[in-house]
Design a protein around this motif. Structure first.
Motif, mmCIF file in Angstrom:
data_model
loop_
_atom_site.group_PDB
_atom_site.id
_atom_site.type_symbol
_atom_site.label_atom_id
_atom_site.label_comp_id
_atom_site.label_asym_id
_atom_site.label_seq_id
_atom_site.Cartn_x
_atom_site.Cartn_y
_atom_site.Cartn_z
ATOM 1 N N THR A 101 0.836 -1.208 0.000
ATOM 2 C CA THR A 101 0.000 0.000 0.000
ATOM 3 C C THR A 101 0.867 1.254 0.000
ATOM 4 O O THR A 101 0.578 2.237 -0.708
ATOM 5 C CB THR A 101 -0.914 0.001 1.238
ATOM 6 O OG1 THR A 101 -1.707 -1.186 1.235
ATOM 7 C CG2 THR A 101 -1.819 1.219 1.242
ATOM 8 N N LEU A 102 1.956 1.214 0.782
ATOM 9 C CA LEU A 102 2.830 2.376 0.898
ATOM 10 C C LEU A 102 3.478 2.725 -0.442
ATOM 11 O O LEU A 102 3.402 3.877 -0.901
ATOM 12 C CB LEU A 102 3.904 2.112 1.950
ATOM 13 C CG LEU A 102 4.915 3.247 2.193
ATOM 14 C CD1 LEU A 102 4.214 4.484 2.744
ATOM 15 C CD2 LEU A 102 6.005 2.782 3.149
ATOM 16 N N TYR A 103 4.085 1.756 -1.096
ATOM 17 C CA TYR A 103 4.761 2.024 -2.356
ATOM 18 C C TYR A 103 3.774 2.168 -3.510
ATOM 19 O O TYR A 103 4.041 2.862 -4.498
ATOM 20 C CB TYR A 103 5.771 0.916 -2.667
ATOM 21 C CG TYR A 103 7.026 1.016 -1.834
ATOM 22 C CD1 TYR A 103 8.009 1.950 -2.145
ATOM 23 C CD2 TYR A 103 7.223 0.192 -0.740
ATOM 24 C CE1 TYR A 103 9.169 2.057 -1.372
ATOM 25 C CE2 TYR A 103 8.372 0.288 0.039
ATOM 26 C CZ TYR A 103 9.337 1.219 -0.290
ATOM 27 O OH TYR A 103 10.474 1.328 0.482
ATOM 28 N N GLY A 104 2.607 1.517 -3.388
ATOM 29 C CA GLY A 104 1.595 1.650 -4.428
ATOM 30 C C GLY A 104 0.958 3.035 -4.467
ATOM 31 O O GLY A 104 0.401 3.434 -5.493
ATOM 32 N N SER A 105 1.017 3.768 -3.381
ATOM 33 C CA SER A 105 0.418 5.109 -3.333
ATOM 34 C C SER A 105 1.194 6.116 -4.178
ATOM 35 O O SER A 105 0.655 7.154 -4.558
ATOM 36 C CB SER A 105 0.352 5.588 -1.885
ATOM 37 O OG SER A 105 1.670 5.803 -1.371
ATOM 38 N N GLY A 106 2.451 5.838 -4.478
ATOM 39 C CA GLY A 106 3.271 6.755 -5.258
ATOM 40 C C GLY A 106 3.832 7.909 -4.451
ATOM 41 O O GLY A 106 4.521 8.778 -5.008
ATOM 42 N N LYS A 107 3.569 7.956 -3.157
ATOM 43 C CA LYS A 107 4.044 9.055 -2.323
ATOM 44 C C LYS A 107 5.454 8.812 -1.790
ATOM 45 O O LYS A 107 6.088 9.734 -1.286
ATOM 46 C CB LYS A 107 3.086 9.267 -1.145
ATOM 47 C CG LYS A 107 1.670 9.643 -1.572
ATOM 48 C CD LYS A 107 0.758 9.794 -0.360
ATOM 49 C CE LYS A 107 -0.657 10.154 -0.802
ATOM 50 N NZ LYS A 107 -1.576 10.313 0.367
ATOM 51 N N ILE A 108 5.893 7.579 -1.882
ATOM 52 C CA ILE A 108 7.212 7.223 -1.350
ATOM 53 C C ILE A 108 8.111 6.795 -2.501
ATOM 54 O O ILE A 108 7.720 5.976 -3.348
ATOM 55 C CB ILE A 108 7.111 6.076 -0.315
ATOM 56 C CG1 ILE A 108 6.222 6.485 0.854
ATOM 57 C CG2 ILE A 108 8.499 5.676 0.175
ATOM 58 C CD1 ILE A 108 6.762 7.653 1.657
ATOM 59 N N LYS A 109 9.305 7.358 -2.537
ATOM 60 C CA LYS A 109 10.279 6.994 -3.554
ATOM 61 C C LYS A 109 11.309 6.067 -2.915
ATOM 62 O O LYS A 109 11.905 6.399 -1.900
ATOM 63 C CB LYS A 109 10.958 8.235 -4.120
ATOM 64 C CG LYS A 109 11.881 7.936 -5.286
ATOM 65 C CD LYS A 109 12.477 9.216 -5.870
ATOM 66 C CE LYS A 109 13.391 8.898 -7.047
ATOM 67 N NZ LYS A 109 13.971 10.145 -7.639
ATOM 68 N N SER A 110 11.503 4.916 -3.535
ATOM 69 C CA SER A 110 12.413 3.915 -2.957
ATOM 70 C C SER A 110 13.862 4.315 -3.143
ATOM 71 O O SER A 110 14.216 5.032 -4.097
ATOM 72 C CB SER A 110 12.172 2.551 -3.601
ATOM 73 O OG SER A 110 12.397 2.632 -4.992
ATOM 74 N N SER A 111 14.691 3.874 -2.242
ATOM 75 C CA SER A 111 16.132 4.101 -2.336
ATOM 76 C C SER A 111 16.743 3.123 -3.333
ATOM 77 O O SER A 111 16.185 2.061 -3.603
ATOM 78 C CB SER A 111 16.792 3.925 -0.958
ATOM 79 O OG SER A 111 16.195 4.786 -0.012
#
Length: 292
Positions: A101-111
């Motif tokens: 859910t966190l990464y699917g929201s698009g609000k968080i950019k992965s390192s």
């Protein structure tokens, strides 16, 4: 010459007295202490023996029943309290709750994460010419008086016409779900640790198969006749020393198991035999690459 005749009645009286006297004597003899001592014991008489046999049989039945109950009770304890429960059938717990859910929201950019090397959880050999022989276990285990039995962190890649190697790897990391299977061999100038020799025929051709094994392998029960069935052939290749030889790439969702078998290619008199060590990673393993 005269003779006296005994009257007939007197003969009868004497005979009767004799019979009566004999009966009285017998009764007195049977009641005499000496005669009682000569009587057979109770257990020796027919009625005594029957009673004794009954008690002996009853005692045997009681002892046998007690032993049977005790064995059943111990069997129940061994199958419940001390049962060797396997964890293979348990679901693999998800430690990544909410990350989809966190990464699917698009609000968080992965390192940015470099590929992660993943060593197989099990590497073992099976023998097609000895299909029921179990895979070797603990070949380099050693006993220490202080610490007990020690199992060094070593894996063995051994392939020849009569030896196959099976390796099973579990993909663990979330977001690192693109995998590449590789085989690495030492180069001519590389140092080999331990006493095991490195043997390799450079003309060898190897086939690598994916096995259908959704559950963890039990190496203690693994043999050529019990190994998982082949699902597909993923590669046919020759190996080069001193570098990582790419076998195949494939998707590897976290928590999934991937099992491979390395064999000689058709009509190839192949040979490779190498041990990894604590400081070197030779043989077969995989990399997990970032997917988020």
């Amino acid at each position: 010459m005269s003779s006296e005749r005994i009257p007939h009645d007197e003969h009868i009286a004497l005979l009767h007295n004799g019979e009566n006297g004999s009966q009285d004597f017998d009764e007195e003899y049977l009641h005499h202490p000496a005669a009682s001592k000569r009587q057979r014991p109770a257990w020796y008489r027919p009625e005594g023996r029957s009673s004794t046999l009954t008690w002996v049989l009853a005692l045997i039945v009681i002892v046998a029943a007690t032993d049977g109950i005790a064995l059943l009770y111990m069997s129940r304890i061994m199958n419940t309290v001390y049962a060797d429960l396997s964890t293979d059938e348990l679901d693999f717990a998800n430690p990544y709750h909410g990350l989809d859910t966190l990464y699917g929201s698009g609000k968080i950019k992965s390192s940015k994460i470099d590929p992660i090397q993943n060593i197989p959880r099990d590497v073992a050999q099976v023998f097609p010419d000895r299909p029921k022989e179990l895979a070797p276990v603990g070949e380099h285990d050693l006993f220490n008086k202080v610490f007990g039995t020690l199992s060094p962190h070593e894996k063995h890649l051994s392939v020849s016409p009569n030896v196959h190697t099976i390796a099973q790897v579990r993909a663990l990391d979330y977001g690192m779900e693109e995998c590449s299977l590789v085989i690495q061999l030492p180069g001519s100038g590389d140092r080999i640790e331990g006493n095991e020799p490195f043997r390799f025929n450079q003309l060898s051709v190897f086939d690598v198969y994916r096995l259908d094994a959704p559950k963890p392998l039990d190496v203690r029960k693994l043999s050529y006749s019990t190994k998982p069935p082949v699902k597909e052939r993923v590669a046919s290749l020759t190996l080069k020393g001193g570098e990582e030889n790419l076998v195949t790439t494939f998707p590897c969702p976290w928590g999934t198991l991937h099992t491979f078998e390395v064999v000689c290619g058709e009509d190839s008199d192949c040979l490779v035999d190498i041990w990894s060590s604590q400081n070197t990673t030779y043989g077969i393993y995989m990399y997990q690459h970032q997917t988020i």
